[in-house]
Write a protein that holds these residues in place. Structure first.
Motif, PDB file in Angstrom:
ATOM      1  N   ALA A  38     -60.715  47.280 -17.055  1.00 18.55           N
ATOM      2  CA  ALA A  38     -59.929  46.452 -18.135  1.00 18.55           C
ATOM      3  C   ALA A  38     -58.575  45.730 -17.853  1.00 18.55           C
ATOM      4  O   ALA A  38     -58.405  45.302 -16.712  1.00 18.55           O
ATOM      5  N   PRO A  39     -57.642  45.627 -18.691  1.00 10.52           N
ATOM      6  CA  PRO A  39     -56.639  44.781 -18.495  1.00 10.52           C
ATOM      7  C   PRO A  39     -55.515  45.255 -17.524  1.00 10.52           C
ATOM      8  O   PRO A  39     -55.474  46.435 -17.445  1.00 10.52           O
ATOM      9  N   GLN A  40     -54.539  44.232 -17.381  1.00 15.02           N
ATOM     10  CA  GLN A  40     -53.501  44.766 -16.457  1.00 15.02           C
ATOM     11  C   GLN A  40     -52.512  45.591 -17.390  1.00 15.02           C
ATOM     12  O   GLN A  40     -52.351  45.756 -18.611  1.00 15.02           O
ATOM     13  N   ARG A  43     -46.717  47.137 -17.809  1.00 14.41           N
ATOM     14  CA  ARG A  43     -45.455  47.028 -17.186  1.00 14.41           C
ATOM     15  C   ARG A  43     -45.618  46.060 -15.943  1.00 14.41           C
ATOM     16  O   ARG A  43     -44.906  45.635 -15.256  1.00 14.41           O
ATOM     17  N   GLN A  44     -46.816  45.419 -16.022  1.00 13.86           N
ATOM     18  CA  GLN A  44     -47.190  44.236 -15.092  1.00 13.86           C
ATOM     19  C   GLN A  44     -46.576  42.922 -15.559  1.00 13.86           C
ATOM     20  O   GLN A  44     -46.590  42.001 -14.800  1.00 13.86           O
ATOM     21  N   GLY A  45     -46.291  42.758 -16.612  1.00 13.71           N
ATOM     22  CA  GLY A  45     -45.621  41.829 -17.357  1.00 13.71           C
ATOM     23  C   GLY A  45     -44.157  41.920 -17.832  1.00 13.71           C
ATOM     24  O   GLY A  45     -43.660  42.955 -17.881  1.00 13.71           O
ATOM     25  N   THR A  46     -43.557  40.858 -18.107  1.00 11.44           N
ATOM     26  CA  THR A  46     -41.967  41.206 -18.265  1.00 11.44           C
ATOM     27  C   THR A  46     -41.759  40.334 -19.637  1.00 11.44           C
ATOM     28  O   THR A  46     -40.521  40.662 -20.144  1.00 11.44           O
ATOM     29  N   ALA A 255     -48.535  38.730 -19.116  1.00  7.90           N
ATOM     30  CA  ALA A 255     -49.462  39.059 -18.021  1.00  7.90           C
ATOM     31  C   ALA A 255     -50.857  38.550 -18.270  1.00  7.90           C
ATOM     32  O   ALA A 255     -51.609  38.141 -17.272  1.00  7.90           O
ATOM     33  N   ASN A 256     -51.217  38.646 -19.524  1.00 12.46           N
ATOM     34  CA  ASN A 256     -52.869  38.305 -20.064  1.00 12.46           C
ATOM     35  C   ASN A 256     -52.683  37.343 -21.309  1.00 12.46           C
ATOM     36  O   ASN A 256     -52.969  37.611 -22.302  1.00 12.46           O
ATOM     37  N   PRO A 257     -52.249  35.963 -21.178  1.00  8.31           N
ATOM     38  CA  PRO A 257     -51.931  35.392 -22.226  1.00  8.31           C
ATOM     39  C   PRO A 257     -53.091  34.916 -23.080  1.00  8.31           C
ATOM     40  O   PRO A 257     -52.875  34.483 -24.272  1.00  8.31           O
ATOM     41  N   ARG A 258     -54.195  35.221 -22.786  1.00  7.22           N
ATOM     42  CA  ARG A 258     -55.386  34.905 -23.709  1.00  7.22           C
ATOM     43  C   ARG A 258     -55.827  36.063 -24.556  1.00  7.22           C
ATOM     44  O   ARG A 258     -56.611  36.061 -25.203  1.00  7.22           O
ATOM     45  N   THR A 260     -56.273  38.914 -27.298  1.00  7.56           N
ATOM     46  CA  THR A 260     -56.484  38.811 -28.922  1.00  7.56           C
ATOM     47  C   THR A 260     -55.858  40.032 -29.367  1.00  7.56           C
ATOM     48  O   THR A 260     -55.428  40.990 -28.336  1.00  7.56           O
ATOM     49  N   THR A 261     -55.596  40.124 -30.479  1.00  6.19           N
ATOM     50  CA  THR A 261     -54.966  41.281 -31.164  1.00  6.19           C
ATOM     51  C   THR A 261     -56.068  42.667 -30.760  1.00  6.19           C
ATOM     52  O   THR A 261     -55.490  43.482 -30.402  1.00  6.19           O
ATOM     53  N   PHE A 262     -57.131  42.109 -31.047  1.00  7.13           N
ATOM     54  CA  PHE A 262     -57.939  43.174 -30.901  1.00  7.13           C
ATOM     55  C   PHE A 262     -58.191  43.848 -29.454  1.00  7.13           C
ATOM     56  O   PHE A 262     -58.323  45.050 -29.175  1.00  7.13           O
ATOM     57  N   GLN A 263     -58.019  43.014 -28.448  1.00  6.57           N
ATOM     58  CA  GLN A 263     -58.090  43.342 -26.971  1.00  6.57           C
ATOM     59  C   GLN A 263     -56.308  44.002 -26.724  1.00  6.57           C
ATOM     60  O   GLN A 263     -56.487  44.956 -25.969  1.00  6.57           O
ATOM     61  N   LEU A 264     -55.400  43.608 -27.360  1.00  4.85           N
ATOM     62  CA  LEU A 264     -54.135  44.146 -27.194  1.00  4.85           C
ATOM     63  C   LEU A 264     -54.368  45.838 -27.656  1.00  4.85           C
ATOM     64  O   LEU A 264     -53.831  46.440 -27.073  1.00  4.85           O
ATOM     65  N   LYS A 265     -55.180  45.873 -28.849  1.00  2.00           N
ATOM     66  CA  LYS A 265     -54.904  47.406 -29.184  1.00  2.00           C
ATOM     67  C   LYS A 265     -55.905  48.319 -28.324  1.00  2.00           C
ATOM     68  O   LYS A 265     -55.553  49.375 -28.097  1.00  2.00           O
ATOM     69  N   ASN A 266     -56.957  47.664 -27.633  1.00  3.90           N
ATOM     70  CA  ASN A 266     -57.750  48.120 -26.684  1.00  3.90           C
ATOM     71  C   ASN A 266     -56.870  48.733 -25.471  1.00  3.90           C
ATOM     72  O   ASN A 266     -56.978  49.589 -24.771  1.00  3.90           O
ATOM     73  N   ALA A 267     -56.098  47.455 -24.982  1.00  6.82           N
ATOM     74  CA  ALA A 267     -55.179  47.821 -23.858  1.00  6.82           C
ATOM     75  C   ALA A 267     -54.354  48.972 -24.191  1.00  6.82           C
ATOM     76  O   ALA A 267     -53.894  49.834 -23.266  1.00  6.82           O
ATOM     77  N   LEU A 268     -53.705  48.817 -25.098  1.00  2.91           N
ATOM     78  CA  LEU A 268     -52.576  50.095 -25.678  1.00  2.91           C
ATOM     79  C   LEU A 268     -53.168  51.265 -25.726  1.00  2.91           C
ATOM     80  O   LEU A 268     -52.913  52.243 -25.187  1.00  2.91           O
ATOM     81  N   TYR A 269     -54.457  51.491 -26.167  1.00  9.35           N
ATOM     82  CA  TYR A 269     -55.557  52.645 -26.125  1.00  9.35           C
ATOM     83  C   TYR A 269     -55.568  53.038 -25.099  1.00  9.35           C
ATOM     84  O   TYR A 269     -55.347  53.947 -24.516  1.00  9.35           O
ATOM     85  N   LEU A 270     -56.130  52.267 -23.782  1.00  8.16           N
ATOM     86  CA  LEU A 270     -56.505  52.593 -22.615  1.00  8.16           C
ATOM     87  C   LEU A 270     -55.289  52.903 -21.638  1.00  8.16           C
ATOM     88  O   LEU A 270     -55.335  53.807 -20.664  1.00  8.16           O
ATOM     89  N   THR A 271     -54.064  52.496 -22.145  1.00  7.77           N
ATOM     90  CA  THR A 271     -52.940  52.944 -21.228  1.00  7.77           C
ATOM     91  C   THR A 271     -52.239  53.977 -21.970  1.00  7.77           C
ATOM     92  O   THR A 271     -51.044  54.234 -21.285  1.00  7.77           O
TER      93      THR A 271
END
Length: 285
Positions: A38-40, A43-46, A255-258, A260-271
């Protein structure tokens, strides 16, 4: 005394407002390894290039822990309705400044905008909150931090439609659960990223809640925050956990400008610290 602040719902489930008396190990979650390509990491973005709107009591201008604002507005009720206009008034009670400071600390390069919908002593109305949020969504902010909610059910339907529209327009609304075990909005809606607080000492720890509707827990106990007059205080509440998650969203989006909110939730979940990826089974097993 229960382990979490919760109450029974009409369907027999429970609503959890904050994590108390339990550790991350007590709510450990194992997820399928196939989900984790999955996503970065956040903390890889600022936060660079991301516009965050703090919908609150205003933000003190040029606070040393926040810096310059991208813009400052206020929602004003008059005889013709509610108008959002530029303002120089800053913060009426300190709450918005505290939230903006946590966003800045978490996503140091994001652009912070202030929209005041609360008055002195945290006073506010549901119609002003709704009008302010509608304006923020129309402006196309990347992230809107809402460390506030309304208990007035007459606003629930309009708020639900508005946050759904924001979800599809890729404006991420990060909303705080009420500090008391009462129904309030819009955190209860699935199209927002809802946040409660945990009491762990790690200031960079976020957790996934396996017993929603609050989806994530973040630091909210005795947090040092900016306050009026260029000062700092220590404070506690779900309000302070929410801008930490908003800041993580800004970092992920930078870090991942494309995303969506759906993907953000998944990224927060996985991290989240309590989510563990299961080892893949050998092929054919």
């Amino acid at each position: 005394m229960t382990a979490t602040a919760s109450t029974a719902t009409a369907t027999g489930g429970r609503l959890t407002w904050s994590l108390r008396g339990r550790s991350p190990e007590d709510i450990a979650v194992t997820t399928d390894g196939s989900l984790a390509g999955a996503p970065q990491q956040p903390r890889q973005g600022t936060g660079r290039g991301i516009r965050v709107c703090v919908l609150d009591s205003g933000v003190e201008r040029d606070h040393p822990l926040i810096g310059p604002l991208g813009g400052s507005w206020v929602a004003v009720k008059d005889g013709d309705g509610i108008e959002v206009r530029p303002t120089e008034t800053g913060d009426t009670c300190g709450h918005g400044t505290a939230c903006a400071g946590i966003v800045r600390r978490t996503a140091p390069d994001c652009e912070i905008h202030s929209l005041r919908v609360l008055g002195e002593r945290f006073s506010g109305t549901g119609d002003v909150l709704l009008a302010g949020l509608r304006w923020a969504v129309e402006q196309g902010f990347d992230v809107v931090n809402m460390s506030l909610s309304t208990t007035r059910t007459r606003f629930a339907e309009e708020l639900h439609a508005l946050v759904d529209a924001a979800y599809f327009d890729r404006t991420v609304i990060v909303a705080s659960a009420h500090n008391s075990p009462v129904e309030s909005f819009p955190w209860r809606f699935a199209s927002v990223i809802s946040v409660g607080s945990h009491q762990e000492d790690d200031p960079d720890l976020h957790l996934y809640n396996p017993d929603p509707p609050v989806e994530f827990f973040a630091p909210g106990q005795n947090v040092e925050v900016p306050w009026l007059g260029g000062t700092t205080i220590r404070s506690t509440g779900n309000s302070l956990a929410t801008p930490y998650i908003a800041g993580l969203c800004a970092r992920l989006l930078s870090a991942n400008p494309r995303m969506t909110t759906f993907q953000l939730k998944n990224a927060l979940y996985l991290t989240a610290a309590n989510v563990h990826v299961a080892a893949r089974s050998p092929e054919g097993a």
